[in-house]
Design a protein around this motif. Sequence first.
Motif, PDB file in Angstrom:
ATOM      1  N   UNK A   1       4.787  15.163 -14.357  1.00  0.00           N
ATOM      2  CA  UNK A   1       4.170  14.026 -13.669  1.00  0.00           C
ATOM      3  C   UNK A   1       3.096  14.509 -12.694  1.00  0.00           C
ATOM      4  N   UNK A   2       3.380  15.575 -11.977  1.00  0.00           N
ATOM      5  CA  UNK A   2       2.384  16.135 -11.057  1.00  0.00           C
ATOM      6  C   UNK A   2       1.135  16.585 -11.805  1.00  0.00           C
ATOM      7  N   UNK A   3       1.340  17.246 -12.928  1.00  0.00           N
ATOM      8  CA  UNK A   3       0.197  17.687 -13.738  1.00  0.00           C
ATOM      9  C   UNK A   3      -0.550  16.475 -14.276  1.00  0.00           C
TER      10      UNK A   3
ATOM     11  N   UNK B   1       0.850  -1.195   0.000  1.00  0.00           N
ATOM     12  CA  UNK B   1       0.000   0.000   0.000  1.00  0.00           C
ATOM     13  C   UNK B   1       0.883   1.243   0.000  1.00  0.00           C
ATOM     14  N   UNK B   2       0.574   2.198  -0.882  1.00  0.00           N
ATOM     15  CA  UNK B   2       1.377   3.405  -1.001  1.00  0.00           C
ATOM     16  C   UNK B   2       0.632   4.620  -0.451  1.00  0.00           C
ATOM     17  N   UNK B   3       1.405   5.598   0.027  1.00  0.00           N
ATOM     18  CA  UNK B   3       0.849   6.837   0.529  1.00  0.00           C
ATOM     19  C   UNK B   3       0.535   7.811  -0.592  1.00  0.00           C
ATOM     20  N   UNK B   4      -0.010   8.970  -0.222  1.00  0.00           N
ATOM     21  CA  UNK B   4      -0.478   9.968  -1.182  1.00  0.00           C
ATOM     22  C   UNK B   4       0.606  10.362  -2.188  1.00  0.00           C
ATOM     23  N   UNK B   5       1.799  10.660  -1.711  1.00  0.00           N
ATOM     24  CA  UNK B   5       2.829  11.171  -2.613  1.00  0.00           C
ATOM     25  C   UNK B   5       3.248  10.123  -3.636  1.00  0.00           C
ATOM     26  N   UNK B   6       3.420   8.894  -3.189  1.00  0.00           N
ATOM     27  CA  UNK B   6       3.819   7.838  -4.120  1.00  0.00           C
ATOM     28  C   UNK B   6       2.674   7.428  -5.040  1.00  0.00           C
ATOM     29  N   UNK B   7       1.429   7.552  -4.556  1.00  0.00           N
ATOM     30  CA  UNK B   7       0.280   7.353  -5.446  1.00  0.00           C
ATOM     31  C   UNK B   7       0.329   8.352  -6.598  1.00  0.00           C
ATOM     32  N   UNK B   8       0.629   9.610  -6.262  1.00  0.00           N
ATOM     33  CA  UNK B   8       0.675  10.654  -7.286  1.00  0.00           C
ATOM     34  C   UNK B   8       1.793  10.387  -8.285  1.00  0.00           C
ATOM     35  N   UNK B   9       2.958   9.969  -7.805  1.00  0.00           N
ATOM     36  CA  UNK B   9       4.064   9.675  -8.715  1.00  0.00           C
ATOM     37  C   UNK B   9       3.712   8.520  -9.643  1.00  0.00           C
ATOM     38  N   UNK B  10       3.102   7.501  -9.084  1.00  0.00           N
ATOM     39  CA  UNK B  10       2.757   6.335  -9.905  1.00  0.00           C
ATOM     40  C   UNK B  10       1.645   6.675 -10.904  1.00  0.00           C
ATOM     41  N   UNK B  11       0.630   7.417 -10.450  1.00  0.00           N
ATOM     42  CA  UNK B  11      -0.477   7.764 -11.347  1.00  0.00           C
ATOM     43  C   UNK B  11      -0.014   8.690 -12.460  1.00  0.00           C
ATOM     44  N   UNK B  12       0.789   9.703 -12.100  1.00  0.00           N
ATOM     45  CA  UNK B  12       1.270  10.633 -13.119  1.00  0.00           C
ATOM     46  C   UNK B  12       2.105   9.946 -14.174  1.00  0.00           C
ATOM     47  N   UNK B  13       2.983   9.049 -13.756  1.00  0.00           N
ATOM     48  CA  UNK B  13       3.807   8.314 -14.719  1.00  0.00           C
ATOM     49  C   UNK B  13       2.940   7.423 -15.612  1.00  0.00           C
TER      50      UNK B  13
END
Length: 752
Positions: A630-632, A372-384
């Motif tokens: 990636x953030x965008x 399970x990943x936290x918010x920041x790593x979720x964002x990195x994975x989703x953006x990529x």
Amino acid sequence: MKRESHFLLRGGRRRGSPSRSCKFSSDGFSSAEMESLGSICEALLPPLSLQSLPLNNTSHRSPDHIRVFWQSSASHFSLPHQVVEILVERALIEALILIRVILWMLATRLGTLLLCGSLCITQTWPFINNFSNISLNKREKIVQKWLKHRFLTPIRLVFLYIKVLCVWIFFSRVDENGENPAWKAIGYEVSAEEKNASNFEKERPLDKGMVEAIFETNSSLPISLSHNGLKVVKDDKLNVLRVKCDAVIVGSGCGGGVAAAVLAKSGLKVLVLEKGNYFTAMDYSSLEGPSMDELYESGGTLASVDGNVAILAGSTVGGGSAINWSASIRTPEYVLKEWAEHHGLSLFGSSGYLAAMDLVCERIGVTDKCSMEGLQNQALRKGCKNLGLQVDYVPRNSSEHHHCGFCNFGCRQGDKQGTQTTWLVDAVDHGAVILTGCKAERFVLQNNEGGKCKRKKKCLGVMAKSFSSNIKWRIQIEAKVTISAAGALLTPPLMISSGLSNKNIGKNLHLHPVLMTWGYFPDSVSDLHGKCYEGGIITSVHKVLSEDSKVRAIVETPALGPGAFSSLFPWVSGLDFKETMLKYSRIVHFITIIKDKGSGEVRKEGRVRHDLDEVDRENLKAGLKQALRILIGAGAVEVGTHRSDGQRIKCNGTSEKDVEEFLESVYVAGGPLSLEEKWTFYGSAHQMGSCRMGMSEKEGAVDENGQSWEAEGLFVCDASLLPTAVGVNPMITIQSTAYCIAKRIMESFPRE
């Protein structure tokens, strides 16, 4: 004898440790200087009208807490006095002098006129106000001008010092209940799970070999050392306590911990000297301010001489492995090839080194899975994923279910496997002794006559002192083998202060310089869940590649408590800063890390210098731009950098052309002392190379076995001996190198 251990579970201080609590005195600052300082603090975090309070995205928090935060000021709560105490205790002397000169000038009308210009002029007597008598609105405008002025860089540096300490104290200080009045307003909490005593570790596994100076006296210390199997001789005339062992190791981190285990297992009597204190999982509090004070070098306030780089380094039993972010990445193949071929160091091209990495990863429980990943790593994975970019899981020295976001304050769950729970346990199980709260002052060297190797000096051990006021002894540790594992920031000053003069000592310092980008993900518009400080700190990574598929930078996620967040985030106005802090829990940060070719030096403790070269700047720029994309791509409604002008763009409703223009405007600015209108400063959590290996004394400070080219029997076994930067978290590299060096020391040890 088992010692009682207390850490800052409720904001207190571990019993017997050196006091770092605030004295609420001006420490020599005049009342006029304190008045100027308080006025700057008020301009930084001013009391604001409730009419300016944004109501969106804060509906789930108590309106009362938000109103109190909005109307609070950094000039209250004796905060300026706490700023002064840290400045006096930790700032470089020239920085302290500069700050006091500026504050004194601002306390006078003429000085204020010179530094503030026409904004201090009034139409009534005395026509010129000193800084504290200028209206709050005008004081803010003056500070904004200081930030942009090309030729007032000394004031810019003074402002940076004060800003960092002011907001750090405001957002990290805690009361007797371990609470901060601003936390509920900004959506931050240290969960009950983190506050409760650990279920994993009820015992102190190093107690059987632990001698803690904070619990000892002049009379008890020799007895405690003797009870642990060390030969101790008291020299009352010289006030020297002589302690004899086979091997003494300065430092207990990634290098020292591994070396201690290998040598102790071979039958040697090992003494580990550590200036920090010993804590276990049940001692940790997860409270940002107190934890940084106890676990980090200079309480986490260490910076380069020019203020360009904020530096984090561990200072506790376990060193950096106790407070790192768990990333456990093997030395990249291209780095090993470079070290073996370009630097001629066959160790890094050997099967023995590869086997050492396997053994290290097994011992510290490295896994590349994450449930399970936290918010920041979720964002990195989703953006990529949305941009079609590759993202990988990061191996960690913890279980796949480890979801702790507070491991930079020590892992309260007892899941992360630092040297204090692995290698040092192996060492004490085989008779090693760990002496804490004592600092190495110099190595004991003598002329080497008839030595086996052609070295001018021979090392006989180390001189140390205790931080405890109850111990007056100077401690001389006599050993056949002396190992410096104090880290890349402290090993060079220790060697230089001992009289060694190899030109490579202190040079070639690499820092893995970091710049950050951020994106705001409101709960109401994002499908990403959680808060920025929750979950494993680094569980995913994206590599930024060049056209020929070489790694230019890596993009990962950091740990940022509210104190660190506020210290690093750019200040453009009091209103903007408080608005940003209300968004804190849903602001995602990415860090861009590079394998720096530029380098620096550290020859004296606390005085670090570092310079980027043009390739470094271009690689950082490429990483920043990719991180923003990636953030965008992950759905951020607003993104930005940490440049001093608060560079940012709102994403919703913005055309692709405008976004591309924004991305093209991103560049790597100079530091606060540069003559650039827009500036930035970097971060570093990895320090390497300052006593590098070399095949000759012209190429390195130590040979391929880690032994000093100048002193027989003196070895280096930490990140300082790495030939270049690694480009990834260096923990596995340091431990694997230390393992190989310790095996070689063991094999060549002069046995009777």
